[in-house]
Write a protein that holds these residues in place. Structure first.
Motif: not given
Length: 107
Positions: A29, A65-66, A68, A71-72, A75
């Motif tokens: 991030v 970001w969420t 992208s 992001f994956r 997380h």
């Protein structure tokens, strides 16, 4: 500027493991366009949630970001704690920043 607060309820016996996840995070991030800062806040009262607080230039940057790959990837480790580590559902809050004074640095 906006803040995104993710309130995460973690059983006390998993606090150390939960914090370690952030200390060992991928940091993807940090390089995202519009990203400003990230803070992980530990609860001081039993039953209160951790708060993962991020600061963004604007909502569009956060939403990018969420969506992208970063992001994956960032997380992907989220499954490293068992389901019973969490004592309730997460709550995501987005706020517009209307005032900033001073500078926050951990002691």
């Amino acid at each position: 500027m906006i803040t995104v607060a993710n309130r995460i309820f973690v059983h006390p016996s998993y606090h150390d493991q939960f914090e370690a996840r952030f200390q060992d995070r991928a940091g993807l991030v940090d390089g995202m366009d519009g990203f400003i800062a990230n803070q992980v806040l530990r609860p001081t009262a039993e039953g209160d949630p951790f708060v993962v607080l991020t600061f963004w230039r604007d909502r569009e940057s956060f939403e990018a970001w969420t969506r992208s790959d970063a992001f994956r990837q960032g997380h992907a480790k989220s499954g490293s704690l068992p389901k019973e580590a969490f004592s309730g559902p997460n709550k995501l809050e987005v706020h517009d920043v209307v005032q900033v004074t001073g500078e926050v640095r951990p002691q």
